[in-house]
Design a protein around this motif. Structure first.
Motif, PDB file in Angstrom:
ATOM      1  N   UNK A 110     133.329 152.607  40.496  1.00  0.00           N
ATOM      2  CA  UNK A 110     132.987 153.891  39.893  1.00  0.00           C
ATOM      3  C   UNK A 110     132.602 154.923  40.953  1.00  0.00           C
ATOM      4  N   UNK A 111     131.828 154.508  41.929  1.00  0.00           N
ATOM      5  CA  UNK A 111     131.377 155.436  42.972  1.00  0.00           C
ATOM      6  C   UNK A 111     132.538 155.891  43.844  1.00  0.00           C
ATOM      7  N   UNK A 112     133.313 154.950  44.339  1.00  0.00           N
ATOM      8  CA  UNK A 112     134.439 155.302  45.217  1.00  0.00           C
ATOM      9  C   UNK A 112     135.473 156.126  44.464  1.00  0.00           C
ATOM     10  N   UNK A 113     135.766 155.749  43.224  1.00  0.00           N
ATOM     11  CA  UNK A 113     136.762 156.480  42.436  1.00  0.00           C
ATOM     12  C   UNK A 113     136.315 157.916  42.182  1.00  0.00           C
ATOM     13  N   UNK A 114     135.017 158.101  41.928  1.00  0.00           N
ATOM     14  CA  UNK A 114     134.498 159.460  41.724  1.00  0.00           C
ATOM     15  C   UNK A 114     134.692 160.297  42.969  1.00  0.00           C
ATOM     16  N   UNK A 115     134.333 159.731  44.125  1.00  0.00           N
ATOM     17  CA  UNK A 115     134.472 160.469  45.378  1.00  0.00           C
ATOM     18  C   UNK A 115     135.930 160.782  45.690  1.00  0.00           C
ATOM     19  N   UNK A 116     136.799 159.807  45.504  1.00  0.00           N
ATOM     20  CA  UNK A 116     138.216 160.013  45.813  1.00  0.00           C
ATOM     21  C   UNK A 116     138.879 160.953  44.818  1.00  0.00           C
ATOM     22  N   UNK A 117     138.275 161.119  43.651  1.00  0.00           N
ATOM     23  CA  UNK A 117     138.794 162.077  42.683  1.00  0.00           C
ATOM     24  C   UNK A 117     138.451 163.506  43.056  1.00  0.00           C
ATOM     25  N   UNK A 118     137.510 163.681  43.973  1.00  0.00           N
ATOM     26  CA  UNK A 118     137.063 165.011  44.386  1.00  0.00           C
ATOM     27  C   UNK A 118     137.706 165.491  45.674  1.00  0.00           C
ATOM     28  N   UNK A 119     138.159 164.554  46.513  1.00  0.00           N
ATOM     29  CA  UNK A 119     138.764 164.921  47.804  1.00  0.00           C
ATOM     30  C   UNK A 119     139.508 163.720  48.358  1.00  0.00           C
ATOM     31  N   UNK A 120     140.311 163.958  49.377  1.00  0.00           N
ATOM     32  CA  UNK A 120     141.018 162.872  50.063  1.00  0.00           C
ATOM     33  C   UNK A 120     140.132 162.313  51.167  1.00  0.00           C
ATOM     34  N   UNK A 121     140.256 161.012  51.408  1.00  0.00           N
ATOM     35  CA  UNK A 121     139.497 160.358  52.470  1.00  0.00           C
ATOM     36  C   UNK A 121     140.452 159.677  53.442  1.00  0.00           C
ATOM     37  N   UNK A 122     140.105 159.780  54.725  1.00  0.00           N
ATOM     38  CA  UNK A 122     140.928 159.157  55.758  1.00  0.00           C
ATOM     39  C   UNK A 122     140.711 157.650  55.826  1.00  0.00           C
ATOM     40  N   UNK A 123     139.469 157.227  55.632  1.00  0.00           N
ATOM     41  CA  UNK A 123     139.143 155.799  55.684  1.00  0.00           C
ATOM     42  C   UNK A 123     138.035 155.494  54.676  1.00  0.00           C
ATOM     43  N   UNK A 124     138.111 154.289  54.094  1.00  0.00           N
ATOM     44  CA  UNK A 124     137.000 153.738  53.317  1.00  0.00           C
ATOM     45  C   UNK A 124     136.535 152.512  54.089  1.00  0.00           C
ATOM     46  N   UNK A 125     135.389 152.623  54.718  1.00  0.00           N
ATOM     47  CA  UNK A 125     134.915 151.620  55.680  1.00  0.00           C
ATOM     48  C   UNK A 125     133.846 150.735  55.040  1.00  0.00           C
ATOM     49  N   UNK A 126     133.988 149.444  55.221  1.00  0.00           N
ATOM     50  CA  UNK A 126     132.980 148.490  54.761  1.00  0.00           C
ATOM     51  C   UNK A 126     132.247 147.956  55.980  1.00  0.00           C
ATOM     52  N   UNK A 127     130.925 148.132  56.011  1.00  0.00           N
ATOM     53  CA  UNK A 127     130.117 147.615  57.117  1.00  0.00           C
ATOM     54  C   UNK A 127     129.785 146.161  56.831  1.00  0.00           C
ATOM     55  N   UNK A 128     130.321 145.257  57.632  1.00  0.00           N
ATOM     56  CA  UNK A 128     130.181 143.830  57.381  1.00  0.00           C
ATOM     57  C   UNK A 128     130.200 143.055  58.691  1.00  0.00           C
ATOM     58  N   UNK A 129     129.427 141.965  58.799  1.00  0.00           N
ATOM     59  CA  UNK A 129     129.386 141.188  60.044  1.00  0.00           C
ATOM     60  C   UNK A 129     130.736 140.602  60.457  1.00  0.00           C
ATOM     61  N   UNK A 130     131.645 140.411  59.489  1.00  0.00           N
ATOM     62  CA  UNK A 130     132.932 139.811  59.850  1.00  0.00           C
ATOM     63  C   UNK A 130     134.039 140.842  60.040  1.00  0.00           C
ATOM     64  N   UNK A 131     133.657 142.115  60.205  1.00  0.00           N
ATOM     65  CA  UNK A 131     134.648 143.136  60.495  1.00  0.00           C
ATOM     66  C   UNK A 131     134.987 143.198  61.968  1.00  0.00           C
ATOM     67  N   UNK A 132     135.909 144.096  62.332  1.00  0.00           N
ATOM     68  CA  UNK A 132     136.231 144.278  63.746  1.00  0.00           C
ATOM     69  C   UNK A 132     135.035 144.923  64.430  1.00  0.00           C
ATOM     70  N   UNK A 133     134.737 144.457  65.640  1.00  0.00           N
ATOM     71  CA  UNK A 133     133.519 144.908  66.314  1.00  0.00           C
ATOM     72  C   UNK A 133     133.688 146.328  66.855  1.00  0.00           C
ATOM     73  N   UNK A 134     132.748 147.173  66.536  1.00  0.00           N
ATOM     74  CA  UNK A 134     132.775 148.573  66.963  1.00  0.00           C
ATOM     75  C   UNK A 134     132.815 148.683  68.480  1.00  0.00           C
ATOM     76  N   UNK A 135     133.710 149.544  68.977  1.00  0.00           N
ATOM     77  CA  UNK A 135     133.746 149.858  70.401  1.00  0.00           C
ATOM     78  C   UNK A 135     134.012 151.350  70.572  1.00  0.00           C
TER      79      UNK A 135
END
Length: 226
Positions: free
Chosen positions: A69-94
């Protein structure tokens, strides 16, 4: 740039954006930060946004519907380049990743909490998963603040000196060389004379040499093999 952060504990994200460089970037209208309380998007009693995991096991799981519901509301208002999930098993920030994201227009950041999110969130909405290191935090809020700081400081006009961010550690896969300021002598330790010479080309050569030396000694993994 606009960054929308979805979180279960919005209070954790207030102070990082109320001081120093991040505060000034917002005041200068170089970036917009919008924090969304995920509990505002649930219809369940007690603002519930988590439940027990199928198959049993310890730890609660963030449910897919409020996030949808939250993401759909935001994406209904504008375009987004990335939807990022902060998680320990993601690619490590550099630094290279921060450089790339600093060129984007609109970003959504979803902060994980509890045991994490229902897998279907990752399959339906997430375009990129990012970790700030190989360890586990209580939630993704602090990771989101770190990611925002690493990105926002690169936006033109945010830092006082436009070349400052370009000379940071990791920009060229090297650590920074030693740096000094006044006094030139302190407790018997002197600033290298080359830095006082006024000969900029030689100063630059010294800095390059020292940066390479420090990287070889402390982070040889950063040096690319031919």
């Amino acid at each position: 740039m606009r960054i929308d952060i979805i979180t279960v504990v919005p209070d954790l994200l207030k102070s990082p954006f109320e001081a120093s460089i991040l505060k000034r970037s917002i005041e200068k209208k170089l970036v917009e930060i919008h924090i969304h309380n995920l509990r505002d998007y649930t219809t369940l009693s007690y603002k519930q946004i988590d439940d027990y995991q199928y198959g049993g096991g310890a730890g609660m799981v963030m449910m897919v519907e409020p996030i949808d519901k939250c993401i759909s509301k935001l994406k209904g208002e504008r375009d987004y380049d990335e939807v990022i999930y902060l998680t320990p098993d993601g690619e490590v920030l550099n630094q290279a990743m921060a450089n790339t994201l600093s060129l984007k227009g609109n970003l959504i950041m979803l902060c994980g909490h509890y045991k994490g999110v229902d897998q279907r969130v990752r399959e339906l909405f997430i375009t990129r998963e990012i970790s700030i290191g190989d360890y586990v935090l209580s939630g993704g809020e602090l990771a989101a603040a770190v990611l925002c700081d690493s990105i926002i400081r690169l936006i033109p006009g945010v830092l006082g000196n436009e070349t400052s961010a370009l000379t940071d550690a990791f920009q060229d896969d090297l650590l920074s060389p030693p740096i000094y300021t006044r006094p030139s002598t302190y407790k018997g330790l002197e600033v290298p004379k080359i830095l006082l010479s006024g000969h900029q080309r030689k100063v630059d050569e010294w800095r390059d040499e020292k940066a390479l030396e420090r990287t070889k000694e402390l982070r040889p993994d950063l040096l690319k093999e031919d």
